[in-house]
Design an enzyme around this catalytic site. Sequence first.
Site, PDB file in Angstrom:
ATOM      1  N   ASP A 143       0.802  -1.224   0.000  1.00  0.00           N
ATOM      2  CA  ASP A 143       0.000   0.000   0.000  1.00  0.00           C
ATOM      3  C   ASP A 143       0.836   1.277   0.000  1.00  0.00           C
ATOM      4  OD1 ASP A 143      -2.614  -0.817  -0.251  1.00  0.00           O
ATOM      5  OD2 ASP A 143      -3.056  -0.826   1.891  1.00  0.00           O
TER       6      ASP A 143
ATOM      7  N   LYS B 249      -0.550   4.670  -1.262  1.00  0.00           N
ATOM      8  CA  LYS B 249      -1.487   5.534  -0.532  1.00  0.00           C
ATOM      9  C   LYS B 249      -0.824   6.819  -0.060  1.00  0.00           C
ATOM     10  CE  LYS B 249      -4.799   2.019   0.925  1.00  0.00           C
ATOM     11  NZ  LYS B 249      -5.439   1.301   2.059  1.00  0.00           N
TER      12      LYS B 249
END
Length: 330
Positions: free
Chosen positions: A197, A200
């Site tokens: 991730d 992000k």
Amino acid sequence: MHQRCHTRHLRVGMYVILPLKWWEHPFARNQFLISSEDLLQRVRDCIDGDVLVDPDRCEMPADGQPASASPAPADASAEAECCAERLHDVVHDTKLPPARKAHAIRQHSRVLMKSVLEEPTAPSIGAAKKAIGAIADLIVADRATAFSLLSVSAHDFQTYAHSVSVGLYGVSLASQVYEGGSGHNLRELGAAFFLHDLGKTRVPTEIIRKPGRLDNNELAIMRTHPEHSYDILCETATATEECRIIALQHHERSAGGGYPLGLEGDSIHEYARICSIADVFDALVARRPYKRPLTPFEALSMMRDRMMGHFSRPLFEGFVRMFASQRKAA
């Protein structure tokens, strides 16, 4: 002379000394200046009780109120390297019982990932990969600690906490699926699961931290993060192509309808399908402002009954067996 102070009375600008052993808290050091409201809240989350304050090292104005100016930001890369060293020490501490070791690994991993997400540079990612590699080796070699890691649930959907959980679940599943098999680098896989991730960091903070559900426009922006993750790993030259593919494909679905490429079936890399299972499971068991966390049993049941088209069935069945084995060992 040091003064005793309950954490609810601490203020930004105080220099604290934690009455804990190094593996019992998630901070890089046992004593430090509380330089921000975020750090103050992390201390309170960790300790509901007394700590020591060193008045001579506090940086408070004469009126005792915190300074209004924001402190200079910490060097996140240096903090990541320090956290990685502490995490390496936890992993290799043979005196820590499995449950305590698992708790300490979770704590230090969260701090490490927070540092990496604040500054996803080649040095910070490289430091994280070394520590993650040690965790992957531990999961393969130490079943008792590996099972304890599965039973420690953060119930927190902060990006850094989620990254740690997905990393641990992903490595655990991969070690079971590829047990005894050659050609699978679990250290590199672990890095991919923990770092999936990273993108992000390029999504607006107000979308990441929105307390309710995202509208269609916000959702479209959020869905750009797998491509951003791929780009960051390319730009920093810190991962293999398979690692980058995991980050890119972890939201693809076996029956189609995923993103960003709309892949399906065998066109999705098997490593990414492992990450997908871990990612969805942790999203379901995490607490969010608009929903209660599901228990592991409820989450697995929902994935089986309502979401089976998202996953590779053999991999999902392996994920269920992994938790069944953990429960028997408890």
